[in-house]
Motif scaffolding. Sequence first.
Motif, mmCIF file in Angstrom:
data_model
loop_
_atom_site.group_PDB
_atom_site.id
_atom_site.type_symbol
_atom_site.label_atom_id
_atom_site.label_comp_id
_atom_site.label_asym_id
_atom_site.label_seq_id
_atom_site.Cartn_x
_atom_site.Cartn_y
_atom_site.Cartn_z
ATOM 1 N N PRO A 154 1.439 -16.240 3.925
ATOM 2 C CA PRO A 154 0.586 -15.337 4.736
ATOM 3 C C PRO A 154 1.318 -14.645 5.878
ATOM 4 C CG PRO A 154 -0.602 -17.341 4.190
ATOM 5 C CD PRO A 154 0.801 -17.556 3.705
ATOM 6 N N ASP A 155 2.191 -15.357 6.565
ATOM 7 C CA ASP A 155 2.890 -14.754 7.704
ATOM 8 C C ASP A 155 3.930 -13.731 7.287
ATOM 9 O OD1 ASP A 155 1.356 -16.297 9.356
ATOM 10 O OD2 ASP A 155 2.891 -17.829 9.700
ATOM 11 N N TRP A 156 4.186 -13.652 6.009
ATOM 12 C CA TRP A 156 5.232 -12.747 5.525
ATOM 13 C C TRP A 156 4.665 -11.615 4.669
ATOM 14 C CZ3 TRP A 156 10.184 -13.186 7.242
ATOM 15 C CH2 TRP A 156 10.479 -14.366 7.945
ATOM 16 N N GLU A 157 3.370 -11.458 4.673
ATOM 17 C CA GLU A 157 2.768 -10.376 3.900
ATOM 18 C C GLU A 157 3.075 -9.025 4.535
ATOM 19 O OE1 GLU A 157 -1.340 -11.391 3.712
ATOM 20 O OE2 GLU A 157 -1.062 -12.904 2.137
ATOM 21 N N VAL A 158 3.299 -8.039 3.689
ATOM 22 C CA VAL A 158 3.625 -6.682 4.127
ATOM 23 C C VAL A 158 2.440 -5.773 3.810
ATOM 24 C CG1 VAL A 158 5.172 -4.715 3.769
ATOM 25 C CG2 VAL A 158 6.099 -7.059 3.767
ATOM 26 N N GLU A 159 2.108 -4.912 4.739
ATOM 27 C CA GLU A 159 1.009 -3.972 4.537
ATOM 28 C C GLU A 159 1.414 -2.929 3.485
ATOM 29 O OE1 GLU A 159 -2.202 -2.007 4.189
ATOM 30 O OE2 GLU A 159 -2.177 -3.777 5.523
ATOM 31 N N ALA A 160 0.647 -2.856 2.396
ATOM 32 C CA ALA A 160 1.013 -1.992 1.276
ATOM 33 C C ALA A 160 1.091 -0.523 1.672
ATOM 34 C CB ALA A 160 0.021 -2.183 0.125
ATOM 35 N N SER A 161 0.267 -0.111 2.595
ATOM 36 C CA SER A 161 0.251 1.308 2.978
ATOM 37 C C SER A 161 1.555 1.751 3.629
ATOM 38 C CB SER A 161 -0.923 1.579 3.919
ATOM 39 O OG SER A 161 -0.783 0.831 5.119
ATOM 40 N N THR A 162 2.352 0.781 4.097
ATOM 41 C CA THR A 162 3.631 1.123 4.746
ATOM 42 C C THR A 162 4.779 1.227 3.752
ATOM 43 O OG1 THR A 162 4.252 -1.188 5.142
ATOM 44 C CG2 THR A 162 2.857 -0.128 6.795
ATOM 45 N N VAL A 163 4.514 0.891 2.513
ATOM 46 C CA VAL A 163 5.579 0.840 1.508
ATOM 47 C C VAL A 163 5.695 2.178 0.787
ATOM 48 C CG1 VAL A 163 6.342 -0.261 -0.635
ATOM 49 C CG2 VAL A 163 5.296 -1.640 1.176
ATOM 50 N N GLU A 164 6.906 2.643 0.644
ATOM 51 C CA GLU A 164 7.159 3.877 -0.096
ATOM 52 C C GLU A 164 7.405 3.550 -1.559
ATOM 53 O OE1 GLU A 164 10.354 6.052 1.559
ATOM 54 O OE2 GLU A 164 9.541 6.042 3.609
ATOM 55 N N LEU A 165 6.879 4.381 -2.437
ATOM 56 C CA LEU A 165 7.174 4.222 -3.854
ATOM 57 C C LEU A 165 8.626 4.587 -4.119
ATOM 58 C CD1 LEU A 165 3.978 5.847 -5.399
ATOM 59 C CD2 LEU A 165 4.552 3.416 -5.370
ATOM 60 N N PRO A 166 9.247 3.995 -5.144
ATOM 61 C CA PRO A 166 10.641 4.360 -5.443
ATOM 62 C C PRO A 166 10.738 5.825 -5.843
ATOM 63 C CG PRO A 166 9.712 2.984 -7.189
ATOM 64 C CD PRO A 166 8.732 2.959 -6.065
ATOM 65 N N PRO A 167 11.856 6.469 -5.558
ATOM 66 C CA PRO A 167 11.999 7.898 -5.889
ATOM 67 C C PRO A 167 11.815 8.194 -7.373
ATOM 68 C CG PRO A 167 13.752 7.172 -4.411
ATOM 69 C CD PRO A 167 13.028 5.931 -4.845
ATOM 70 N N ASN A 168 12.072 7.193 -8.239
ATOM 71 C CA ASN A 168 11.933 7.405 -9.679
ATOM 72 C C ASN A 168 10.637 6.802 -10.225
ATOM 73 O OD1 ASN A 168 12.680 4.753 -9.334
ATOM 74 N ND2 ASN A 168 14.671 4.966 -10.346
ATOM 75 N N PHE A 169 9.627 6.691 -9.352
ATOM 76 C CA PHE A 169 8.321 6.211 -9.808
ATOM 77 C C PHE A 169 7.754 7.158 -10.866
ATOM 78 C CE2 PHE A 169 3.715 6.718 -9.649
ATOM 79 C CZ PHE A 169 3.302 5.417 -9.950
ATOM 80 N N LEU A 170 7.199 6.564 -11.931
ATOM 81 C CA LEU A 170 6.494 7.335 -12.956
ATOM 82 C C LEU A 170 5.226 6.579 -13.338
ATOM 83 C CD1 LEU A 170 9.376 8.375 -15.414
ATOM 84 C CD2 LEU A 170 8.128 9.877 -13.857
ATOM 85 N N PRO A 171 4.185 7.289 -13.722
ATOM 86 C CA PRO A 171 2.971 6.596 -14.172
ATOM 87 C C PRO A 171 3.209 5.774 -15.438
ATOM 88 C CG PRO A 171 2.493 8.870 -13.600
ATOM 89 C CD PRO A 171 3.983 8.740 -13.620
ATOM 90 N N GLU A 172 4.097 6.251 -16.318
ATOM 91 C CA GLU A 172 4.442 5.481 -17.504
ATOM 92 C C GLU A 172 5.795 5.941 -18.016
ATOM 93 O OE1 GLU A 172 1.847 6.244 -20.943
ATOM 94 O OE2 GLU A 172 0.863 7.747 -19.690
ATOM 95 N N HIS A 173 6.432 5.077 -18.794
ATOM 96 C CA HIS A 173 7.746 5.423 -19.320
ATOM 97 C C HIS A 173 7.602 6.568 -20.316
ATOM 98 C CE1 HIS A 173 11.717 4.799 -21.259
ATOM 99 N NE2 HIS A 173 12.051 4.432 -20.023
#
Length: 944
Positions: A208-227
């Motif tokens: 719990p003390d190490w959880e990261v807020e998802a809204s602060t995370v950037e998607l990887p530059p090569n993110f795709l909805p599907e391969h």
Amino acid sequence: MFVACTQENTQSLGNEHDPINVLVIVSDDQRADSIFGTSSGQVDTPNLDDLASQGMSLTRAYCMGSFSGAVCAPSRAMLISGKGLHKFHQKPYQPEYSGTLMPQAFKEAGYETFGTGKWHNGKEWFNRSFTQGDKIFFGGMGPHNGLKLRPYDPKGDYPESETFIENGFSSEVFADATIDFLKQKNRKKPFFAWLSFTAPHDPRTPPPDWEVEASTVELPPNFLPEHPFDNGELIIRDESLAKVPRQKEEVRQHLADYHGMISHMDAQIGRVLEALEESEDAENTLVVFVSDHGLAIGSHGLLGKQNLYEHSMRSPLIVKGPGVLKGKQSNSLAYIHDIVPTVMEMAGLNSLPLTNPRDGKSLVPILRGKSKNHRTHIFTAYRRAQRALTEDRFKLIEYGKSGEIQLFDLHDDAHEKYNLANEASFKERKRTMLEKLREVDRNAKMPDLMRRPNIVFIYSDDHAASAVSSYSKTLIRTPNIDRLADQGIRFTNAFCTNALCGPARAVVLTGQHSHINGFRDNRNTFDPTRQTFPKLLQDSGYQTAVIGKWHLKSEPQGFDFWEVMPGQGHYYKPDFKTPEGTVSRAGYNTDIVVDRAFEWLENGRDQRKPFMLMCQFKAPHREWMPSPQEVGLLDEIQIPEPSTLFDNGLGLGTAAKEQKMTISNHLWWEYDLKVPLEDGEEATGPDRWARGREKRMTPEELDAWHTAYQPRNQQLKESGLRKRAEEGNLQAQKELVQWKYQRYIKDYLRCIKGIDRNVGRLLDKIDELELSGNTIVIYSSDQGFFLGEHGWYDKRFMYEPSLQVPLLVRWPGVTGAGVNRNELVQNLDFAPTFLDLAGLEIPEWMQGQSIVPILKGHGMPSWRKSIYYEYFGEPTHNVAAHYGVRTKRWKLIHYPELQEWELFDLENDPDEINSIYGKPELEDLETELKVELNELRKQYEVVD
């Protein structure tokens, strides 16, 4: 950046007579860019950053790949041994490599060796490596809180009774164990310590003390909805952890949890390094931090590590210690198992026998600033589905299933977003790299890339699973068919959809139930205009051939070569229909079918193309005529009788009582039992055809036939058994049934021995032609058969002997060896499987499912839980029409014309002796099964 080795930028080499200590820290599924590169700023890793500032970071270190979906196992085997993937493409969980392991070498040199955490390579390797250990996890993955652990066992047995659960998060538990070792170790001995985390492998559950807020995370530059295409491994557990198409919010949450686990693990590493400092051994300790491989987690539309992109094969690697440059990075190409000879050399130990080009190669010249170059290229492999070659700037990936090729410029496109393979300006680069990749693959001493595999489908007729010795050794030994089980997969729950020869074959061709494909019973004619899997394979460039039994009346379509028997065909001197007309071939049917297959394999096909060969036997179909080689077998033994040979059917319904397929009353003396009619006896029924078959035999064949049968027939005649039975002697009647059973079952089994011999011939020919490595071999039957169960022969019923079929599949480098799977599969699944193997899209109108994911060893939690069966009834043997549902435990059968139901508990009544339908206490179960049956009928578009 490389600089000279000076007082300011190197760590002291120490006294050359003082042996150095070694601490190896291994993380699980950690991407290199979580520490190195622009993305590393998202992940808080102060302790690993500090370690990097005190040592050298190797930013282009790669896992060589895997032949298992659990990439961790072979990767760690390589990390421990220094050997390349060629040593671990089979059994990475229990490696058979007997050479010296890295920690074992330190142990044998007098070091105190210690291991804790994840160990994915078997108990024997652990005890070969370590003099002590604590909090050991033998396995691949598990919950981070409540992981089942073992204490060190000097005997190496590690009994289940000693398993315990340690409170606390896994990273903390393993760090605590290492810290305890550092505090309590023998000060007079140097040490080698192996700390292996299960983080940040899923389940991704940071404390719990190490959880990261998802809204602060950037998607990887090569993110795709599907391969963008099928890479050959899209259906696997790792890829099912998030929806497809990938949702940005969901992937962000995965990344947030992943980052939290890495940061928490980093804190534990900091505690271990602090304890090392306090022990006053830090200056003389070589510290290695490495991950077994990376992870996609949103990149390229993927989640897992079962691919060859940078995010999944590149691992973080940091080395700090005596003589290592401080605060430097090297972008030289390396394998992570290069650390083995590196550590050995820095400790002054004798090198291990690492002679293959893919074995580990010492990084010491790089670490000490003596060289800038390490390897000219990196070869990586994933199963037989993907291969990649990485050079200094360019990387090429080839995919076997889809035939896709990708070419990336890693200098300008580090995230592999822009495929240059089809760009005209890179045509020559693609050609030379592809040529080199294929050469390296051929010489890698492991299964090479499967570029659209050949398919050999061996299909017998009426072969009961119980007459294959890999299923049961009661009746027969089938060593050649068993080769497929020993070298591949045996399916223990494989079934037909309609236990009749013609309908079963139409189901195989179309992937559709009989009521959809139009071929319900043997009186029908198959519609040659229907779309079938051979037509689709042929259109995609496959060479297709069918040889042997066809039984669909219309001529084969979709085949480059066909030679098939009209109707049931003859056992001796069979006729074959061909595009040029009908020909007769001297000899025995099963032998001839394989001879013709040899001719096509060697001389008839276009050897530049993949092929699909259907090799289809008449045997062991009635009238069970063995070959001259097998006709004399089994004479001196008694085949065990089934327990239900004299079953009176009291526990079964009307259909079972009114059938006409009993051994006692419905076998014909000359046609089935090979006992010539007495002078004056009139030949009726099938006995009218019996004499004609002898005219098809050569004198030598006929002599073998008479030599085998005449003595036994004479003994029967002289015993007077038939006469006494006909006079009503009950004991004689029982003994006559037993005699008939022995004659019937031995002829049946002799036919199977002929099949087994020819399966061996075919497998040997595939080896001889050097086709084995890229050829999938499947053995099955159109349906099962009653071998005396309930006193019957034949098939048709939904009872197990008729319903179940043998199914054995060998796919070198993919299936594993000696594997058993219990998923409910059917002949309905063959067509979609063959298309999937060829990399083709499975049409929506096909009703089966591809078993390729099962062949690859994947868990299949969403696989079907029940199967549907329907027999439509025809005059032969007077078996009433019926349909039903079977789950792994229960079977419900409905006879609509009789208005009867049967229910069987297959767990407690595997022989189906007593139907339990109608018992009040089973009302809820019956309702549940009827609902399931109706759902299946709806799913398969059955019209009432």
